[in-house]
Write an enzyme that holds these catalytic residues in place. Sequence first.
Site, PDB file in Angstrom:
ATOM      1  N   ASP A   1       0.702  -1.391  -0.024  1.00 32.72           N
ATOM      2  CA  ASP A   1      -0.120   0.079   0.102  1.00 32.72           C
ATOM      3  C   ASP A   1       0.879   1.191   0.034  1.00 32.72           C
ATOM      4  O   ASP A   1       1.959   1.166   0.259  1.00 32.72           O
ATOM      5  CB  ASP A   1      -0.954  -0.163   1.328  1.00 32.72           C
ATOM      6  CG  ASP A   1      -0.238  -0.340   2.546  1.00 32.72           C
ATOM      7  OD1 ASP A   1       0.891  -0.420   2.569  1.00 32.72           O
ATOM      8  OD2 ASP A   1      -1.109  -0.862   3.343  1.00 32.72           O
TER       9      ASP A   1
ATOM     10  N   ASP B   1      -7.672  -2.547  13.904  1.00 37.59           N
ATOM     11  CA  ASP B   1      -8.932  -2.879  13.516  1.00 37.59           C
ATOM     12  C   ASP B   1      -9.219  -4.171  12.611  1.00 37.59           C
ATOM     13  O   ASP B   1     -10.013  -4.211  11.889  1.00 37.59           O
ATOM     14  CB  ASP B   1      -9.460  -1.662  12.501  1.00 37.59           C
ATOM     15  CG  ASP B   1      -8.924  -1.255  11.637  1.00 37.59           C
ATOM     16  OD1 ASP B   1      -7.620  -2.008  11.453  1.00 37.59           O
ATOM     17  OD2 ASP B   1      -9.060  -0.438  10.708  1.00 37.59           O
TER      18      ASP B   1
ATOM     19  N   HIS C   1      -7.091  -4.667   9.890  1.00 30.59           N
ATOM     20  CA  HIS C   1      -6.894  -4.396   8.509  1.00 30.59           C
ATOM     21  C   HIS C   1      -5.597  -5.209   8.310  1.00 30.59           C
ATOM     22  O   HIS C   1      -4.755  -5.560   8.853  1.00 30.59           O
ATOM     23  CB  HIS C   1      -6.756  -3.051   7.919  1.00 30.59           C
ATOM     24  CG  HIS C   1      -5.629  -2.143   8.794  1.00 30.59           C
ATOM     25  ND1 HIS C   1      -5.558  -0.960   9.193  1.00 30.59           N
ATOM     26  CD2 HIS C   1      -4.367  -2.554   9.058  1.00 30.59           C
ATOM     27  CE1 HIS C   1      -4.393  -0.516   9.381  1.00 30.59           C
ATOM     28  NE2 HIS C   1      -3.868  -1.471   9.313  1.00 30.59           N
TER      29      HIS C   1
ATOM     30  N   GLU D   1      -9.571  -1.883   5.005  1.00 26.26           N
ATOM     31  CA  GLU D   1     -10.357  -1.399   6.294  1.00 26.26           C
ATOM     32  C   GLU D   1     -11.536  -2.563   6.607  1.00 26.26           C
ATOM     33  O   GLU D   1     -12.058  -2.994   5.399  1.00 26.26           O
ATOM     34  CB  GLU D   1     -10.441  -0.136   6.322  1.00 26.26           C
ATOM     35  CG  GLU D   1      -9.297   0.846   6.182  1.00 26.26           C
ATOM     36  CD  GLU D   1      -8.492   0.684   7.655  1.00 26.26           C
ATOM     37  OE1 GLU D   1      -8.526  -0.073   8.541  1.00 26.26           O
ATOM     38  OE2 GLU D   1      -7.747   1.852   7.665  1.00 26.26           O
TER      39      GLU D   1
HETATM   40  P1  PGA Z   1       2.388  -1.626  12.882  1.00 29.80           P
HETATM   41  O1  PGA Z   1       1.073  -1.544  11.489  1.00 29.80           O
HETATM   42  O2  PGA Z   1       3.247  -2.659  12.293  1.00 29.80           O
HETATM   43  O3  PGA Z   1       2.696  -0.177  12.900  1.00 29.80           O
HETATM   44  O4  PGA Z   1       1.433  -2.152  14.097  1.00 29.80           O
HETATM   45  C1  PGA Z   1       0.333  -2.835  11.344  1.00 29.80           C
HETATM   46  C2  PGA Z   1      -0.608  -2.493  10.385  1.00 29.80           C
HETATM   47  O5  PGA Z   1      -1.408  -1.312  10.543  1.00 29.80           O
HETATM   48  O6  PGA Z   1      -0.945  -3.411   9.378  1.00 29.80           O
END
Ligand code: PGA
Length: 236
Positions: free
Chosen positions: A67, A136, A138, A143
Amino acid sequence: MKFIKVDTYEKLSRSAANIIAAQVIAKPHAVLGLATGSTPIGAYTRLAEMCDAGDVDFSLTSTVNLDEYVGLSPANDQSYRYFMDKNLFSKININKDATSVPNGCAEDLDAECERYDALIADKGGIDLQLLGIGIDGHIGFNEPDEVFEKGTHVVTLDPSTIEANARFFASRDEVPRKAITMGMQAIMQAKKVLLIANGKNKEAILHAALFGPITPKVPASILQLHPDLTVIYSEV
Ligand code: PGA
């Protein structure tokens, strides 16, 4: 599913790096699907050490990232292209032209999404997809939603994602509201998936994703259907 629980972030990072390195050693032309965020940084550091030591050679490997924020150019130090160059690509012997991140500054974002899916298909799909998980649920920036989105698409970020990612920006207001993300098709068609999660705050969502109902309300739950999923979790 293979679930590996370790007791430190260091062990999580080493295990993840070993799995990624094993993929590249077994198939030098591998296509790696890569992730950003704080979780993979330790694994990327370890991969750079392994590359320096001559234990893994990325010269024939190509990568596709999950992404990118809409509106952030590669020169912006909050962009995911910048993150990947800084944390991995500049530290290993990969051909930079073989690394791909969606272009968040494309004039036509829908065309960029189509281009990205075609690029993944041209490469023959992904051999190993590395994923983090958001609080959440994702994966990439897929999302919680009413449906699982199939192709690469533009998303409006969830308020909880904006909140979680604000720590990387000067203020919450600077977090972009939109992103381009790979969809579920390319992720689910990856031959192997490696999900890494670190921290007690990820435990509940990880449990929901891996053992709860398969629902687009918890996007990572679709991974229960993947035939070759490895999860590495470290509480601290
Ligand atoms: P993080 O993010 O590794 O910074 O916890 C994970 C994500 O949002 O996919």
